[in-house]
Design a protein around this motif. Structure first.
Motif, PDB file in Angstrom:
ATOM      1  N   TYR A  60       0.841  -1.207   0.000  1.00 36.41           N
ATOM      2  CA  TYR A  60       0.000   0.000   0.000  1.00 36.41           C
ATOM      3  C   TYR A  60       0.878   1.260   0.000  1.00 36.41           C
ATOM      4  N   SER A  61       1.887   1.283   0.862  1.00 32.24           N
ATOM      5  CA  SER A  61       2.771   2.452   0.950  1.00 32.24           C
ATOM      6  C   SER A  61       3.564   2.655  -0.335  1.00 32.24           C
ATOM      7  N   LEU A  62       4.006   1.563  -0.962  1.00 36.95           N
ATOM      8  CA  LEU A  62       4.699   1.690  -2.243  1.00 36.95           C
ATOM      9  C   LEU A  62       3.780   2.274  -3.311  1.00 36.95           C
ATOM     10  N   TYR A  63       2.537   1.817  -3.328  1.00 40.02           N
ATOM     11  CA  TYR A  63       1.573   2.379  -4.283  1.00 40.02           C
ATOM     12  C   TYR A  63       1.424   3.885  -4.076  1.00 40.02           C
ATOM     13  N   LYS A  64       1.288   4.309  -2.831  1.00 41.74           N
ATOM     14  CA  LYS A  64       1.133   5.748  -2.569  1.00 41.74           C
ATOM     15  C   LYS A  64       2.396   6.513  -2.964  1.00 41.74           C
ATOM     16  N   LYS A  65       3.567   5.979  -2.610  1.00 41.65           N
ATOM     17  CA  LYS A  65       4.826   6.649  -2.965  1.00 41.65           C
ATOM     18  C   LYS A  65       4.932   6.807  -4.479  1.00 41.65           C
ATOM     19  N   TYR A  76      -0.609  10.902 -15.983  1.00 40.52           N
ATOM     20  CA  TYR A  76      -1.985  11.032 -15.511  1.00 40.52           C
ATOM     21  C   TYR A  76      -2.637   9.666 -15.312  1.00 40.52           C
ATOM     22  N   GLN A  77      -2.518   8.791 -16.317  1.00 37.26           N
ATOM     23  CA  GLN A  77      -3.151   7.481 -16.233  1.00 37.26           C
ATOM     24  C   GLN A  77      -2.560   6.654 -15.082  1.00 37.26           C
ATOM     25  N   LEU A  78      -1.226   6.649 -14.976  1.00 36.48           N
ATOM     26  CA  LEU A  78      -0.606   5.850 -13.911  1.00 36.48           C
ATOM     27  C   LEU A  78      -0.821   6.472 -12.539  1.00 36.48           C
ATOM     28  N   HIS A  79      -0.819   7.787 -12.472  1.00 32.76           N
ATOM     29  CA  HIS A  79      -1.098   8.470 -11.206  1.00 32.76           C
ATOM     30  C   HIS A  79      -2.462   8.024 -10.673  1.00 32.76           C
ATOM     31  N   LEU A  80      -3.461   8.002 -11.530  1.00 28.74           N
ATOM     32  CA  LEU A  80      -4.810   7.575 -11.119  1.00 28.74           C
ATOM     33  C   LEU A  80      -4.866   6.077 -10.832  1.00 28.74           C
ATOM     34  N   LEU A  81      -4.226   5.266 -11.678  1.00 29.21           N
ATOM     35  CA  LEU A  81      -4.264   3.816 -11.496  1.00 29.21           C
ATOM     36  C   LEU A  81      -3.614   3.406 -10.176  1.00 29.21           C
ATOM     37  N   LEU A  82      -2.444   3.975  -9.879  1.00 31.83           N
ATOM     38  CA  LEU A  82      -1.750   3.594  -8.652  1.00 31.83           C
ATOM     39  C   LEU A  82      -2.535   4.027  -7.420  1.00 31.83           C
ATOM     40  N   ASP A  83      -3.194   5.164  -7.486  1.00 34.65           N
ATOM     41  CA  ASP A  83      -4.020   5.598  -6.362  1.00 34.65           C
ATOM     42  C   ASP A  83      -5.231   4.677  -6.193  1.00 34.65           C
ATOM     43  N   LYS A  84      -5.820   4.259  -7.305  1.00 32.75           N
ATOM     44  CA  LYS A  84      -6.950   3.317  -7.261  1.00 32.75           C
ATOM     45  C   LYS A  84      -6.502   1.995  -6.627  1.00 32.75           C
ATOM     46  N   HIS A  85      -5.358   1.482  -7.079  1.00 31.69           N
ATOM     47  CA  HIS A  85      -4.856   0.222  -6.520  1.00 31.69           C
ATOM     48  C   HIS A  85      -4.548   0.356  -5.027  1.00 31.69           C
ATOM     49  N   ALA A  86      -3.965   1.486  -4.636  1.00 35.60           N
ATOM     50  CA  ALA A  86      -3.688   1.710  -3.209  1.00 35.60           C
ATOM     51  C   ALA A  86      -4.991   1.660  -2.415  1.00 35.60           C
ATOM     52  N   GLY A  87      -6.009   2.335  -2.925  1.00 35.29           N
ATOM     53  CA  GLY A  87      -7.308   2.342  -2.249  1.00 35.29           C
ATOM     54  C   GLY A  87      -7.913   0.954  -2.138  1.00 35.29           C
ATOM     55  N   GLU A 128      12.660   6.680  -8.669  1.00 40.06           N
ATOM     56  CA  GLU A 128      13.172   5.759  -9.688  1.00 40.06           C
ATOM     57  C   GLU A 128      12.500   6.074 -11.020  1.00 40.06           C
ATOM     58  N   GLU A 129      13.052   5.510 -12.091  1.00 37.72           N
ATOM     59  CA  GLU A 129      12.383   5.618 -13.382  1.00 37.72           C
ATOM     60  C   GLU A 129      11.072   4.846 -13.318  1.00 37.72           C
ATOM     61  N   VAL A 130      10.106   5.253 -14.139  1.00 38.35           N
ATOM     62  CA  VAL A 130       8.764   4.673 -14.095  1.00 38.35           C
ATOM     63  C   VAL A 130       8.773   3.149 -14.255  1.00 38.35           C
ATOM     64  N   PRO A 131       9.490   2.570 -15.242  1.00 37.99           N
ATOM     65  CA  PRO A 131       9.469   1.102 -15.344  1.00 37.99           C
ATOM     66  C   PRO A 131       9.996   0.413 -14.088  1.00 37.99           C
ATOM     67  N   ALA A 132      10.956   1.021 -13.423  1.00 36.25           N
ATOM     68  CA  ALA A 132      11.482   0.426 -12.191  1.00 36.25           C
ATOM     69  C   ALA A 132      10.431   0.478 -11.079  1.00 36.25           C
ATOM     70  N   MET A 133       9.688   1.585 -11.003  1.00 35.38           N
ATOM     71  CA  MET A 133       8.631   1.677  -9.994  1.00 35.38           C
ATOM     72  C   MET A 133       7.572   0.611 -10.231  1.00 35.38           C
ATOM     73  N   LEU A 134       7.168   0.444 -11.490  1.00 36.85           N
ATOM     74  CA  LEU A 134       6.146  -0.556 -11.811  1.00 36.85           C
ATOM     75  C   LEU A 134       6.663  -1.964 -11.549  1.00 36.85           C
ATOM     76  N   SER A 135       7.928  -2.211 -11.890  1.00 39.83           N
ATOM     77  CA  SER A 135       8.519  -3.527 -11.619  1.00 39.83           C
ATOM     78  C   SER A 135       8.581  -3.806 -10.126  1.00 39.83           C
ATOM     79  N   ARG A 136       8.902  -2.795  -9.350  1.00 40.42           N
ATOM     80  CA  ARG A 136       8.967  -2.955  -7.892  1.00 40.42           C
ATOM     81  C   ARG A 136       7.584  -3.340  -7.350  1.00 40.42           C
ATOM     82  N   LEU A 137       6.529  -2.706  -7.856  1.00 44.10           N
ATOM     83  CA  LEU A 137       5.170  -3.049  -7.430  1.00 44.10           C
ATOM     84  C   LEU A 137       4.816  -4.483  -7.840  1.00 44.10           C
ATOM     85  N   LEU A 138       5.199  -4.862  -9.059  1.00 47.38           N
ATOM     86  CA  LEU A 138       4.925  -6.232  -9.520  1.00 47.38           C
ATOM     87  C   LEU A 138       5.638  -7.264  -8.658  1.00 47.38           C
ATOM     88  N   GLU A 139       6.880  -6.990  -8.300  1.00 42.28           N
ATOM     89  CA  GLU A 139       7.630  -7.921  -7.451  1.00 42.28           C
ATOM     90  C   GLU A 139       7.000  -8.032  -6.066  1.00 42.28           C
TER      91      GLU A 139
END
Length: 194
Positions: A60-65, A76-87, A128-139
């Motif tokens: 949850y905290s990683l999603y918010k960060k 814009y799309q990822l900002h909204l998606l990550l907030d939705k997933h955090a919620g 981090e760069e965006v792909p690294a942030m997304l990879s970190r969430l996936l891991e």
């Protein structure tokens, strides 16, 4: 000062501040509750659920960060998606904690204890760069999903249908769907031509 007629004690609106108490149940223990499950089963489920709870709080905290630090053309799309997933993680966190309490255990709630317990690697403090942030969430999702699949199967074998159901219907189903949405953002496809 008014007197309470039933007790004869003077009533006051002054709060009793700076109170301290003794610990009445240690972390890692379970109380006897009439839920139809043996102590060993409840102890096992609470231990596994607390690990998943700690890791899910970190997720949850990683999603918010990452929601706050998102950059680039898909901001814009990822900002909204990550907030939705955090919620969507918050009710799961609450459900896991309440399941632990239902089994007579003590849910991990202090962020400092969560940080000590989690197996999710700590990200850099910066951006981090965006792909690294997304990879970190996936891991992080995969770590939680592996643990949830195993814990659900073991809980079912031990007769703890409630924990099995919670892990499958909440943690696994939500986590798999969120991982799919994230992974599709890492596919290298052209945006405007083939």
């Amino acid at each position: 000062m008014a007197v309470n007629p039933s007790s004869g004690v003077r009533a006051s609106s002054q709060p009793w501040l700076h109170q301290r108490g003794v610990e009445i149940q240690s972390f890692g223990t379970v109380r006897d509750f009439p839920v139809g499950l043996p102590r060993e089963t409840r102890e096992y489920s609470c231990q596994r659920l607390n690990q998943i709870l700690a890791d899910t709080q970190i997720l949850y905290s990683l999603y918010k960060k990452h929601h706050w630090l998102m950059r680039g053309p898909t901001f814009y799309q990822l900002h909204l998606l990550l907030d939705k997933h955090a919620g969507e993680q918050l009710p799961i966190i609450d459900a896991i904690a309440e399941r632990i309490q239902t089994l007579g255990g003590v849910a991990v709630g202090d962020p400092r204890q969560v940080a000590e317990m989690t197996v999710i690697p700590r990200p850099p403090d910066g951006v981090e760069e965006v792909p690294a942030m997304l990879s970190r969430l996936l891991e992080a999702h995969e770590t939680i999903l592996v643990a949830a699949h195993d814990a659900a199967s073991r809980a079912a074998d031990m007769g703890d249908d409630g924990t099995d159901d919670l892990l499958v219907s909440e943690v696994v189903r939500t986590g798999e769907l969120q991982a799919w949405f994230l992974a599709e953002h890492l596919v290298d496809t052209p945006l405007v031509r083939t």
